[in-house]
Write a protein that holds these residues in place. Structure first.
Motif, PDB file in Angstrom:
ATOM      1  N   GLY A  11      48.076 108.504 -14.572  1.00  0.00           N
ATOM      2  CA  GLY A  11      48.700 109.628 -13.869  1.00  0.00           C
ATOM      3  C   GLY A  11      49.936 109.181 -13.122  1.00  0.00           C
ATOM      4  O   GLY A  11      50.256 107.985 -13.074  1.00  0.00           O
ATOM      5  N   ILE A  13      53.375 108.083 -11.520  1.00  0.00           N
ATOM      6  CA  ILE A  13      54.500 107.228 -11.939  1.00  0.00           C
ATOM      7  C   ILE A  13      54.106 106.371 -13.149  1.00  0.00           C
ATOM      8  O   ILE A  13      54.878 106.216 -14.096  1.00  0.00           O
ATOM      9  N   ASN A  34      40.066 106.210 -15.011  1.00  0.00           N
ATOM     10  CA  ASN A  34      39.697 107.377 -15.803  1.00  0.00           C
ATOM     11  C   ASN A  34      39.813 107.101 -17.314  1.00  0.00           C
ATOM     12  O   ASN A  34      40.875 107.274 -17.926  1.00  0.00           O
ATOM     13  N   LEU A  60      40.185  98.743  -9.896  1.00  0.00           N
ATOM     14  CA  LEU A  60      40.841  97.580  -9.275  1.00  0.00           C
ATOM     15  C   LEU A  60      40.586  97.484  -7.776  1.00  0.00           C
ATOM     16  O   LEU A  60      41.110  96.583  -7.122  1.00  0.00           O
ATOM     17  N   GLY A  88      48.026 102.033  -7.092  1.00  0.00           N
ATOM     18  CA  GLY A  88      47.997 101.910  -5.639  1.00  0.00           C
ATOM     19  C   GLY A  88      47.503 103.197  -5.045  1.00  0.00           C
ATOM     20  O   GLY A  88      47.578 104.252  -5.665  1.00  0.00           O
ATOM     21  N   ALA A 137      56.075  98.587  -4.882  1.00  0.00           N
ATOM     22  CA  ALA A 137      55.822  98.691  -3.435  1.00  0.00           C
ATOM     23  C   ALA A 137      56.098 100.127  -3.018  1.00  0.00           C
ATOM     24  O   ALA A 137      55.590 101.077  -3.640  1.00  0.00           O
ATOM     25  N   LYS A 155      52.036  97.617   1.638  1.00  0.00           N
ATOM     26  CA  LYS A 155      53.246  97.597   0.815  1.00  0.00           C
ATOM     27  C   LYS A 155      54.262  96.562   1.334  1.00  0.00           C
ATOM     28  O   LYS A 155      55.045  96.003   0.557  1.00  0.00           O
ATOM     29  N   GLY A 182      60.370 105.990  -3.291  1.00  0.00           N
ATOM     30  CA  GLY A 182      60.173 106.781  -2.071  1.00  0.00           C
ATOM     31  C   GLY A 182      59.227 107.917  -2.426  1.00  0.00           C
ATOM     32  O   GLY A 182      58.474 107.830  -3.413  1.00  0.00           O
ATOM     33  N   PHE A 188      49.388 111.338  -5.494  1.00  0.00           N
ATOM     34  CA  PHE A 188      49.218 110.294  -4.494  1.00  0.00           C
ATOM     35  C   PHE A 188      48.630 110.832  -3.181  1.00  0.00           C
ATOM     36  O   PHE A 188      47.639 110.317  -2.681  1.00  0.00           O
ATOM     37  N   SER A 191      44.977 112.010  -3.616  1.00  0.00           N
ATOM     38  CA  SER A 191      44.020 110.892  -3.719  1.00  0.00           C
ATOM     39  C   SER A 191      43.873 110.188  -2.376  1.00  0.00           C
ATOM     40  O   SER A 191      42.814 109.640  -2.074  1.00  0.00           O
TER      41      SER A 191
HETATM   42  N1  NAP Z   1      53.899 109.105  -4.851  1.00  0.00           N
HETATM   43  C1  NAP Z   1      54.614 108.576  -3.872  1.00  0.00           C
HETATM   44  O1  NAP Z   1      55.175 109.301  -3.020  1.00  0.00           O
HETATM   45  C2  NAP Z   1      54.808 107.078  -3.799  1.00  0.00           C
HETATM   46  C3  NAP Z   1      55.788 106.584  -2.919  1.00  0.00           C
HETATM   47  C4  NAP Z   1      55.986 105.215  -2.830  1.00  0.00           C
HETATM   48  C5  NAP Z   1      55.226 104.342  -3.590  1.00  0.00           C
HETATM   49  N2  NAP Z   1      54.283 104.839  -4.429  1.00  0.00           N
HETATM   50  C6  NAP Z   1      53.482 103.864  -5.187  1.00  0.00           C
HETATM   51  O2  NAP Z   1      53.594 104.122  -6.565  1.00  0.00           O
HETATM   52  C7  NAP Z   1      52.400 103.697  -7.226  1.00  0.00           C
HETATM   53  C8  NAP Z   1      51.884 104.807  -8.116  1.00  0.00           C
HETATM   54  O3  NAP Z   1      51.566 105.923  -7.296  1.00  0.00           O
HETATM   55  P1  NAP Z   1      51.561 107.431  -7.822  1.00  0.00           P
HETATM   56  O4  NAP Z   1      52.386 108.227  -6.885  1.00  0.00           O
HETATM   57  O5  NAP Z   1      51.856 107.481  -9.264  1.00  0.00           O
HETATM   58  O6  NAP Z   1      50.033 107.795  -7.505  1.00  0.00           O
HETATM   59  P2  NAP Z   1      48.956 108.643  -8.344  1.00  0.00           P
HETATM   60  O7  NAP Z   1      49.592 109.819  -8.979  1.00  0.00           O
HETATM   61  O8  NAP Z   1      47.846 108.866  -7.368  1.00  0.00           O
HETATM   62  O9  NAP Z   1      48.515 107.610  -9.471  1.00  0.00           O
HETATM   63  C9  NAP Z   1      47.839 106.430  -9.123  1.00  0.00           C
HETATM   64  C10 NAP Z   1      47.394 105.700 -10.372  1.00  0.00           C
HETATM   65  O10 NAP Z   1      46.631 104.558  -9.961  1.00  0.00           O
HETATM   66  C11 NAP Z   1      45.326 104.634 -10.531  1.00  0.00           C
HETATM   67  N3  NAP Z   1      44.334 104.137  -9.585  1.00  0.00           N
HETATM   68  C12 NAP Z   1      44.012 104.615  -8.369  1.00  0.00           C
HETATM   69  N4  NAP Z   1      42.995 103.924  -7.828  1.00  0.00           N
HETATM   70  C13 NAP Z   1      42.667 102.969  -8.751  1.00  0.00           C
HETATM   71  C14 NAP Z   1      41.684 101.954  -8.787  1.00  0.00           C
HETATM   72  N5  NAP Z   1      40.807 101.783  -7.783  1.00  0.00           N
HETATM   73  N6  NAP Z   1      41.619 101.161  -9.880  1.00  0.00           N
HETATM   74  C15 NAP Z   1      42.465 101.334 -10.914  1.00  0.00           C
HETATM   75  N7  NAP Z   1      43.421 102.272 -10.937  1.00  0.00           N
HETATM   76  C16 NAP Z   1      43.523 103.090  -9.862  1.00  0.00           C
HETATM   77  C17 NAP Z   1      45.092 106.118 -10.813  1.00  0.00           C
HETATM   78  O11 NAP Z   1      44.197 106.314 -11.915  1.00  0.00           O
HETATM   79  P3  NAP Z   1      42.617 106.559 -11.842  1.00  0.00           P
HETATM   80  O12 NAP Z   1      42.387 107.597 -10.812  1.00  0.00           O
HETATM   81  O13 NAP Z   1      42.298 106.975 -13.239  1.00  0.00           O
HETATM   82  O14 NAP Z   1      42.041 105.231 -11.504  1.00  0.00           O
HETATM   83  C18 NAP Z   1      46.494 106.558 -11.245  1.00  0.00           C
HETATM   84  O15 NAP Z   1      46.697 106.234 -12.597  1.00  0.00           O
HETATM   85  C19 NAP Z   1      51.423 103.288  -6.108  1.00  0.00           C
HETATM   86  O16 NAP Z   1      51.412 101.884  -5.976  1.00  0.00           O
HETATM   87  C20 NAP Z   1      52.004 103.934  -4.863  1.00  0.00           C
HETATM   88  O17 NAP Z   1      51.671 103.221  -3.699  1.00  0.00           O
HETATM   89  C21 NAP Z   1      54.051 106.179  -4.562  1.00  0.00           C
END
Ligand code: NAP
Length: 268
Positions: A11, A13, A34, A60, A88, A137, A155, A182, A188, A191
């Motif tokens: 899901g 990014i 998933n 993880l 993350g 990060a 981070k 950002g 995110f 979750s």
């Molecule tokens: N969205 C933002 O605003 C934002 C901003 C800055 C940085 N980031 C960083 O970007 C990265 C991706 O975030 P996102 O926004 O794409 O979040 P997201 O939509 O919640 O996706 C998170 C992904 O990580 C997987 N995941 C979560 N917990 C896990 C676990 N325990 N073991 C294995 N996989 C796990 C989820 O899949 P499952 O649920 O299937 O495990 C999903 O594929 C993260 O490191 C986040 O900190 C996000």
């Protein structure tokens, strides 16, 4: 055959990234919890782009997950040329009111598993004298964030760790990149248990003009990867924010952010 391994590929990014990597003919190993979603994405990408897509369902936030993933990949003989540690999770709200168990799982996922994945997959890269590791990060890595304290600290760890390794492994032809998104419109916040009310207090309600789509973020990551960058903040406004954060004292920023959270969440 060489592969790109992306964690958090089910899901947000990570999913946007693997779709774009497949379009560029990368064979892939997808990792997330998933299994159903991973199987669906793998089939779609194989059918559409005629690339090899494998997946490993793994949590993880469990201490031995990275070792199990590495052993499975060794057993299968998949050669990981690029590793993207993207999985993350966040958490938000007053620290003392958060579940300790969840905060510790966040650290296991965002930090300990990222270190383990990096250490394990680095070894065959060192033997081959080639490979790329990208650690995701956040803009939050540049400042302590009140009411998101553990997440921002996790981070900051990713940023410090990755920037140090970048220099350590230059002589070995291992390319290491820190990538900092950002605010991005994904699952995110959901979750992380950041509901709308808390989201407003944290300025995380996706209404700010700097918010990007996961596709835009994935495009920037790929551009940075192909340009062989070692460091990239996604989004021009976020890049400005990161530069500004470096100029101002942390104490001033945190005081302002804490006040703003209390005001927005109705505590002031
Ligand atoms: N969205 C933002 O605003 C934002 C901003 C800055 C940085 N980031 C960083 O970007 C990265 C991706 O975030 P996102 O926004 O794409 O979040 P997201 O939509 O919640 O996706 C998170 C992904 O990580 C997987 N995941 C979560 N917990 C896990 C676990 N325990 N073991 C294995 N996989 C796990 C989820 O899949 P499952 O649920 O299937 O495990 C999903 O594929 C993260 O490191 C986040 O900190 C996000």
């Amino acid at each position: 055959m060489t592969y790109t391994l992306v964690t958090g590929a089910s899901g947000g990014i990570g999913e946007a990234l693997v779709r774009k990597l497949a379009a560029r003919k990368h064979n892939l190993v997808l990792v997330a919890r998933n299994a159903e979603k991973l199987a669906e994405i793998s089939k779609q990408l194989e059918d559409q782009y005629k690339v090899q897509v494998e997946f490993i369902a793994s949590d993880l936030s469990k201490p031995n997950a990275a070792t199990v993933i590495f052993q499975e990949i060794q057993k299968q003989g998949w050669k990981i040329e690029t590793l993207v540690n993207n999985a993350g999770i966040g958490s938000g709200g007053e620290f003392g009111a958060l579940s300790l168990q969840s905060e510790l799982e966040l650290l296991q996922l965002n930090n300990a598993s990222l270190v383990a994945m990096t250490h394990l997959f680095l070894q065959p890269m060192l033997e081959r004298k080639s490979g790329t590791i990208i650690n995701v990060a956040s803009l939050a890595s540049f400042i302590p964030v009140p009411y998101m304290a553990t997440y921002a600290a996790s981070k900051a760890f990713v940023r410090s760790f990755t920037q140090a390794l970048t220099e350590e492994y230059k002589p070995y032809n291992i390319h290491i990149m820190l990538f900092a998104p950002g605010l991005t419109k994904t699952n995110f916040n959901e979750s992380a248990g950041i509901n709308n009310e808390k989201g407003v207090g944290l300025s995380s309600d996706y209404k700010t003009s700097s918010t990007q789509t996961p596709e835009e973020v994935a495009d920037e990551l790929l551009e940075a990867l192909y340009a062989k960058k070692h460091f990239h903040v996604s989004g021009s406004r976020n890049r400005f924010g990161a530069r500004l954060a470096a100029l101002l004292p942390n104490t001033m920023i945190t005081r302002f952010m804490a006040k703003s959270y209390r005001k927005k969440s109705g505590q002031l």
